[in-house]
Scaffold this motif. Structure first.
Motif, PDB file in Angstrom:
ATOM      1  N   GLY A 267       7.954 -27.847  -0.410  1.00  0.00           N
ATOM      2  CA  GLY A 267       8.926 -28.255   0.585  1.00  0.00           C
ATOM      3  C   GLY A 267       8.727 -27.498   1.870  1.00  0.00           C
ATOM      4  N   ARG A 268       9.641 -27.724   2.791  1.00  0.00           N
ATOM      5  CA  ARG A 268       9.622 -27.031   4.067  1.00  0.00           C
ATOM      6  C   ARG A 268      10.019 -25.575   3.853  1.00  0.00           C
ATOM      7  N   PRO A 269       9.314 -24.609   4.455  1.00  0.00           N
ATOM      8  CA  PRO A 269       9.699 -23.206   4.279  1.00  0.00           C
ATOM      9  C   PRO A 269      11.156 -22.969   4.636  1.00  0.00           C
ATOM     10  N   ARG A 270      11.839 -22.177   3.840  1.00  0.00           N
ATOM     11  CA  ARG A 270      13.258 -21.905   4.031  1.00  0.00           C
ATOM     12  C   ARG A 270      13.561 -20.492   3.582  1.00  0.00           C
ATOM     13  N   ALA A 271      14.754 -20.016   3.897  1.00  0.00           N
ATOM     14  CA  ALA A 271      15.123 -18.634   3.566  1.00  0.00           C
ATOM     15  C   ALA A 271      16.609 -18.554   3.262  1.00  0.00           C
ATOM     16  N   ILE A 272      16.959 -17.473   2.572  1.00  0.00           N
ATOM     17  CA  ILE A 272      18.358 -17.160   2.298  1.00  0.00           C
ATOM     18  C   ILE A 272      18.511 -15.651   2.396  1.00  0.00           C
ATOM     19  N   ALA A 273      19.629 -15.196   2.965  1.00  0.00           N
ATOM     20  CA  ALA A 273      19.840 -13.761   3.137  1.00  0.00           C
ATOM     21  C   ALA A 273      21.319 -13.441   3.051  1.00  0.00           C
ATOM     22  N   CYS A 274      21.583 -12.241   2.536  1.00  0.00           N
ATOM     23  CA  CYS A 274      22.947 -11.735   2.453  1.00  0.00           C
ATOM     24  C   CYS A 274      22.913 -10.250   2.779  1.00  0.00           C
ATOM     25  N   LEU A 275      23.508  -9.874   3.912  1.00  0.00           N
ATOM     26  CA  LEU A 275      23.577  -8.481   4.349  1.00  0.00           C
ATOM     27  C   LEU A 275      24.999  -7.975   4.110  1.00  0.00           C
ATOM     28  N   ILE A 276      25.102  -6.907   3.310  1.00  0.00           N
ATOM     29  CA  ILE A 276      26.410  -6.336   2.985  1.00  0.00           C
ATOM     30  C   ILE A 276      26.465  -4.926   3.551  1.00  0.00           C
ATOM     31  N   VAL A 277      27.410  -4.707   4.465  1.00  0.00           N
ATOM     32  CA  VAL A 277      27.558  -3.433   5.157  1.00  0.00           C
ATOM     33  C   VAL A 277      28.860  -2.782   4.718  1.00  0.00           C
ATOM     34  N   GLU A 278      28.782  -1.535   4.286  1.00  0.00           N
ATOM     35  CA  GLU A 278      29.971  -0.793   3.869  1.00  0.00           C
ATOM     36  C   GLU A 278      30.334   0.208   4.968  1.00  0.00           C
ATOM     37  N   HIS A 279      31.639   0.301   5.231  1.00  0.00           N
ATOM     38  CA  HIS A 279      32.127   1.157   6.297  1.00  0.00           C
ATOM     39  C   HIS A 279      32.852   2.377   5.737  1.00  0.00           C
ATOM     40  N   SER A 280      33.087   3.322   6.609  1.00  0.00           N
ATOM     41  CA  SER A 280      33.671   4.604   6.185  1.00  0.00           C
ATOM     42  C   SER A 280      35.099   4.452   5.677  1.00  0.00           C
ATOM     43  N   ASP A 281      35.798   3.384   6.070  1.00  0.00           N
ATOM     44  CA  ASP A 281      37.170   3.194   5.599  1.00  0.00           C
ATOM     45  C   ASP A 281      37.240   2.389   4.305  1.00  0.00           C
ATOM     46  N   GLY A 282      36.072   2.105   3.703  1.00  0.00           N
ATOM     47  CA  GLY A 282      36.035   1.366   2.454  1.00  0.00           C
ATOM     48  C   GLY A 282      35.920  -0.132   2.599  1.00  0.00           C
ATOM     49  N   SER A 283      36.015  -0.653   3.820  1.00  0.00           N
ATOM     50  CA  SER A 283      35.886  -2.091   4.039  1.00  0.00           C
ATOM     51  C   SER A 283      34.405  -2.483   4.086  1.00  0.00           C
ATOM     52  N   LYS A 284      34.160  -3.801   4.080  1.00  0.00           N
ATOM     53  CA  LYS A 284      32.804  -4.322   4.103  1.00  0.00           C
ATOM     54  C   LYS A 284      32.683  -5.449   5.129  1.00  0.00           C
ATOM     55  N   THR A 285      31.502  -5.548   5.707  1.00  0.00           N
ATOM     56  CA  THR A 285      31.148  -6.673   6.566  1.00  0.00           C
ATOM     57  C   THR A 285      29.970  -7.382   5.920  1.00  0.00           C
ATOM     58  N   PRO A 332      19.904 -24.942  16.558  1.00  0.00           N
ATOM     59  CA  PRO A 332      20.511 -24.567  15.273  1.00  0.00           C
ATOM     60  C   PRO A 332      19.554 -24.823  14.103  1.00  0.00           C
ATOM     61  N   VAL A 333      19.669 -24.011  13.091  1.00  0.00           N
ATOM     62  CA  VAL A 333      18.900 -24.219  11.866  1.00  0.00           C
ATOM     63  C   VAL A 333      19.488 -25.399  11.098  1.00  0.00           C
ATOM     64  N   ARG A 334      18.771 -25.837  10.099  1.00  0.00           N
ATOM     65  CA  ARG A 334      19.278 -26.860   9.193  1.00  0.00           C
ATOM     66  C   ARG A 334      19.660 -26.203   7.872  1.00  0.00           C
ATOM     67  N   VAL A 335      20.855 -26.484   7.412  1.00  0.00           N
ATOM     68  CA  VAL A 335      21.302 -25.982   6.108  1.00  0.00           C
ATOM     69  C   VAL A 335      20.734 -26.890   5.025  1.00  0.00           C
ATOM     70  N   ARG A 336      20.121 -26.258   3.991  1.00  0.00           N
ATOM     71  CA  ARG A 336      19.546 -27.013   2.888  1.00  0.00           C
ATOM     72  C   ARG A 336      20.387 -26.786   1.637  1.00  0.00           C
ATOM     73  N   ASP A 337      21.094 -27.816   1.217  1.00  0.00           N
ATOM     74  CA  ASP A 337      21.905 -27.713   0.018  1.00  0.00           C
ATOM     75  C   ASP A 337      21.234 -28.387  -1.178  1.00  0.00           C
ATOM     76  N   ASP A 338      19.915 -28.689  -1.025  1.00  0.00           N
ATOM     77  CA  ASP A 338      19.200 -29.372  -2.102  1.00  0.00           C
ATOM     78  C   ASP A 338      18.451 -28.399  -2.999  1.00  0.00           C
ATOM     79  N   TYR A 339      18.667 -27.086  -2.799  1.00  0.00           N
ATOM     80  CA  TYR A 339      18.002 -26.115  -3.662  1.00  0.00           C
ATOM     81  C   TYR A 339      19.058 -25.152  -4.174  1.00  0.00           C
ATOM     82  N   PRO A 340      19.169 -24.980  -5.479  1.00  0.00           N
ATOM     83  CA  PRO A 340      20.246 -24.166  -6.047  1.00  0.00           C
ATOM     84  C   PRO A 340      19.986 -22.679  -5.863  1.00  0.00           C
ATOM     85  N   LEU A 341      21.035 -21.910  -6.084  1.00  0.00           N
ATOM     86  CA  LEU A 341      20.925 -20.453  -6.030  1.00  0.00           C
ATOM     87  C   LEU A 341      20.662 -19.841  -7.400  1.00  0.00           C
TER      88      LEU A 341
END
Length: 933
Positions: A267-285, A332-341
């Motif tokens: 298929g067409r090259p695609r990517a998925i990413a998840c960046l999880i940032v933890e802060h000093s007050d215990g919250s996350k971005t 804008p990128v194209r969202v691909r929902d035809d490939y499962p996680l």
């Protein structure tokens, strides 16, 4: 005797033995590992934990009888011996070197801190180990917190010829704000195709060629990066650069017929990413890929893992992945929902890395404007080059293993899929045998278009197997220092060392290892250029050599899973994994799956891997059993690349089936699957009986055609009585020693491995040594004497049709360790806890040094010899038992550390099984034997 340990062996031993004077007999756990890694960032939710044991120098026979593991959510809890996640309590040990976490359920991203202590045979408890840690991977789709696959919005061509047109590799980016101080940040990222992430203008350079090649519809291995140091309060930018990789290959017809796009998920090259940032007050971005990302074409105009890339440096976008860059013109990128996680899984296998650079050796010019860069060795990787040319200068780089006699490049031994000519079609048009749009000759090539003003170039989305690089288009004569070579390979940790007094054997070992490390770019390939496929037969021939030289636990676990994932609907295992459509090699290639399962259990105690993957092996065995005719296996290759008459047919394929059935029966017994074990045993007995009736002459020991391949297969794979094996072996010896230049082998990749093993096992290590040290054709020495820096695909060599970098004859390295050094895992070993030391002292050698860093610790077998006898320095790691077999006549004087052998601590003399071999049972420890004849 004086110590003959090399410095690296001595350092490792000291590290294992010296730890605490006040616990002289206790066993301290060291080198704590989670899933085979130190402090991994992405471990399964129920990981396997392991450690090695250290004891005081001079202590022998130390055995771990129990252990206790504490796991806590914070390291300070462990300091006061509190475990809020798991306290195993004092647990009686078993033979497995790995412990399954059995505490509270863990969540994605959770950090776990752990330590362990052990008890020895006297009931003494050790100090607690140092604290180690792991982090829990993203296991479920929900753990990705809404991340989705994205691509550049384009569709792949509908016509094959259009795949060869310019199609720039896309860049993708997203900016985000972090309003609070940053404590910790983890980036989880995967691609289909290749995906290289960057943060705030810094590419994450600790990895290349991600993701690793798998059966993408079943398993996608994502990477987790610690990016804490790359983030800042305020504006940040996350970038992704995508390439085609194995997910979007060209539709080339390899060998004129095999189109990878018809076999692989594509298929067409695609990517998925998840960046999880933890802060000093215990919250996350959390930042994830989604519709708010943008994309733009990058400077790599074309990219193919086989043909190379075209890179126009004038189109490079400065600072594109920084927060200050103006990306308002990006689309804008194209969202691909035809490939499962669901296929997303954490990478446990070693990552692919680039080595430290080495400088090319020379530059020649066979004709005006053509320059040949010689890197001095055949290797797999990339060139790293410096140019100073005007903008728009087009520089073409071609790669090959050989030169023609006139000094020009010969790229023909590394041409993709033997695509080397055009053909005329029925309508009179001419096209490449590679199909519409394919080049007439599919050689490895990169094209670089300069931006001007001095620059550096290293390809991004490809790699090459080569020694020589041809340069055209460069307007000046370059210097060797302008070009660096970079190995690209899975980062296998070296675990074995071998050297001897025969420099030819040392050079064979060196060339073998160079062949090994140049064929491990995420899979163990047959060659690094023409095909790059993971053929099972090549692995069967060399897996033990790889296991003795490197830590293969994670790499081969991935290999097993690749074969499980690639299984065909009827249950059969394929010739290659990932499956590329090759399906004719048969049992000898599919047998790699159960073979690796057993070897990984012997070397690393990988019981869970057996439970996970044995069902696939059983389904395969059932399918192959159903395909038999009169209980014989009638299809498949035999002894690949044997010399002389065709080494194939049921006389060779059936013994491999018998051998595999016996192995699967043993594996089934390990996990308690008695019915499967009985069925596999029945298959073996049926086929063994049919094979003997059809091919074995009990009067002469001749097997079928009587070739060396047939005789060795009977010895290594078939079920025959010891008396019959002696007859088969004698017939083999007559053939082996008949030629004027005897001993002379005619075996292929399987028979050669078995031949060296059987000669040594049956008391003819002298002949095995003569074969290994032989310099005339056919031999490893013949390869070296003809300039080889990697092993060839066949014994004769080739200037065009055959590869000059094929590791499948590398089984000789296993023989170096297993017989010259004598280090062997027992057949029933669990994580190398049962060891044989069987050094073969041959008259032509003065000394051998060999060592292997097992999962339980360092094993050493070094010896020196002369006409008066031999001396042996042997190290057996803690928590293991060894049988040592020393060459010693019944009247020889044998001492250990100066004492008569019967008085030495930690040893027990066993009854002799052969006249000139002394057998000794040895507990762990450091021993120095002297044999005086």
């Amino acid at each position: 005797m004086p110590s003959i340990l090399r410095s690296n062996q001595r350092t490792a031993i000291c590290a294992l033995l010296v730890f605490s004077l006040n616990l002289s007999a206790a066993l301290l756990p060291v080198d704590l590992q989670c899933e085979g890694h130190s402090d991994p960032l992405a471990a399964p939710s129920e990981p396997r934990l392991s450690w090695r044991l250290s004891a005081t120098e001079g202590e022998r026979g130390q055995i771990q009888t129990a252990w206790q593991i504490l796991v806590a959510s914070r390291p300070e809890l462990l300091e006061v011996e509190k475990a809020d996640l798991w306290d195993s309590g004092k647990t009686k040990t078993d033979r497995s070197p790995q412990v399954n976490y059995a505490g509270k359920p863990l969540e994605a991203g959770q950090r776990c801190y752990w330590k362990v202590r052990t008890w020895n045979a006297n009931g003494q408890v050790s100090n607690w180990s140092e604290t180690a840690r792991w982090e829990v991977a993203l296991v479920n789709p929900s753990d990705w917190q809404g991340a989705v696959w994205i691509d550049d919005g384009k569709d792949n061509p509908t016509k094959d010829e259009d795949f060869y047109k310019t199609d720039p590799a896309p860049l993708m980016r997203e900016t985000f704000e972090l309003a609070k101080p940053i404590v910790r940040a983890r980036l989880h990222v995967a691609g289909l195709g290749l995906c290289y992430p960057s943060l705030n203008g810094e590419r994450l350079v600790d990895q290349v060629f991600d993701p690793q090649w798998t059966n993408f519809d079943e398993r996608i291995l994502y990477r987790t990066h610690d990016v804490t140091a790359l983030l800042q309060e305020g504006a940040n930018s996350l970038g992704l650069a995508l390439g085609n990789g194995w997910y979007n290959p060209l539709p080339m017809r390899m060998w004129g017929r095999r189109n990878l796009r018809e076999a692989l998920p594509v298929g067409r090259p695609r990517a998925i990413a998840c960046l999880i940032v933890e802060h000093s007050d215990g919250s996350k971005t959390t930042i994830t890929t989604g519709p708010d990302w943008t994309t733009k074409e990058g400077p790599t105009l074309k990219n193919s893992i086989y043909l190379g890339e075209v890179h126009d440096a004038r189109m490079a976008i400065a600072d594109w992945d920084t927060p200050d860059y103006d990306a308002s013109a990006w689309k804008p990128v194209r969202v691909r929902d035809d490939y499962p996680l669901e296929p997303l899984q954490p990478l446990i296998a070693p990552p692919v890395r680039l080595s430290e650079p080495f400088t090319s050796e020379r530059v020649s010019s066979p004709s005006e404007g053509v320059y040949i860069v010689d890197f001095g060795r055949n290797f797999t990787g990339l060139p790293d080059m410096h140019f100073d040319v005007p903008a728009g200068t087009e520089i073409t780089l071609r790669f090959g293993e050989l030169l023609h006699k006139d000094g020009t490049l010969n790229p023909m031994s590394s041409v993709c899929g033997q695509i080397k000519r055009n053909v005329e079609l029925e309508d009179g048009t001419v096209q490449s045998i590679g199909g519409p749009g394919a080049p007439e000759i599919a050689w490895q090539q990169d094209i670089y278009i300069a931006k001007g003003g001095g620059e550096r170039y290293r390809p991004d989305f490809t790699f090459h197997g080569f020694r020589y690089m041809e340069i055209t288009g460069l307007p000046y004569e370059p210097k060797p220092e302008d070009f660096m070579g970079l190995y690209m390979r899975s980062d296998l940790e070296t675990k074995g060392q071998f050297a001897s007094s025969n420099e030819l054997l040392n050079e064979i070992q060196k060339v073998t290892l160079n062949s090994f490390i140049t064929n491990v770019v995420t899979v163990q390939s047959d060659c690094p250029h023409r095909e790059r496929f993971a053929y099972g037969g090549d692995i069967v021939a060399t897996s033990e050599a790889f296991l003795m030289n490197y830590d293969m636990a994670g790499f081969y676990a991935k290999t097993v899973r690749d074969w499980t994932d690639a299984a065909l609907p009827d249950g059969r295992l394929t010739d290659t994994a990932p499956f590329v459509g090759v399906d004719y090699c048969g049992v000898g290639w599919a047998m790699v799956h159960p073979l690796l399962l057993e070897q990984l259990h012997q070397h690393y105690g990988a019981r869970l891997l057996i439970e996970e993957n044995l069902p696939a092996a059983i389904r395969w065995l059932d399918a192959e059993a159903d395909r038999r005719k009169n209980d014989l296996v009638v299809t498949g290759l035999g002894d690949h690349e044997a010399i002389g008459p065709r080494a194939a047919g049921p006389e060779l394929t059936t013994p491999k089936f018998v051998h595999s059935a016996r192995r699967i029966a043993r594996l089934a017994e390990v996990v308690g699957w008695s019915e499967a074990a009985k069925r596999a045993t029945r298959y073996a007995e049926e086929s063994s009986t049919a094979w003997e009736a059809s091919y074995l002459d009990r009067n002469t020991g001749r097997v079928g055609t009587g070739t060396q391949s047939a005789q060795t297969f009977a010895l290594g794979f078939a079920d025959t009585t010891e008396r019959t094996q002696e007859q088969i072996f004698e017939y083999l010896l007559r053939d082996l020693t008949a030629p004027e230049d005897a001993p002379r082998l005619t075996t292929g990749i399987y028979g050669t491995r078995i031949l060296l093993e059987q000669l040594s096992k049956r008391g003819r290590s002298d002949l095995a040594y003569d074969l290994a040290a032989r310099e005339s054709y056919p031999s490893w020495g013949h390869m070296l004497n003809n300039g080889a820096t990697t092993l060839w695909e066949n014994w004769e060599g080739s200037e065009g049709n055959f590869s000059n970098n094929h590791p499948m004859f590398g089984s000789v390295s296993a023989w170096f360790f297993r017989w010259l050094g004598g280090i062997q895992a027992a057949e029933d070993a669990v994580g190398f806890d049962r060891i044989y030391i069987r050094p073969q002292v041959v008259p032509e050698l003065e000394w051998v040094n060999s060592s292997h860093e097992s999962i339980r610790g360092l094993i050493v077998s070094n010896w020196t010899a002369n006409s008066k006898g031999s001396e042996h320095e042997i190290v057996i790691p803690q928590n293991t038992i060894a049988i040592i077999e020393l060459p010693a006549a019944p009247d020889a004087q044998v001492t250990e550390s100066g004492l008569p052998i019967h008085q030495a601590e930690g040893l027990k003399v066993l009854p002799r099984e052969s006249l000139n071999t002394l057998r000794i049972k040895a507990l762990s420890g450091h021993y120095q034997f002297k044999v005086t004849e």
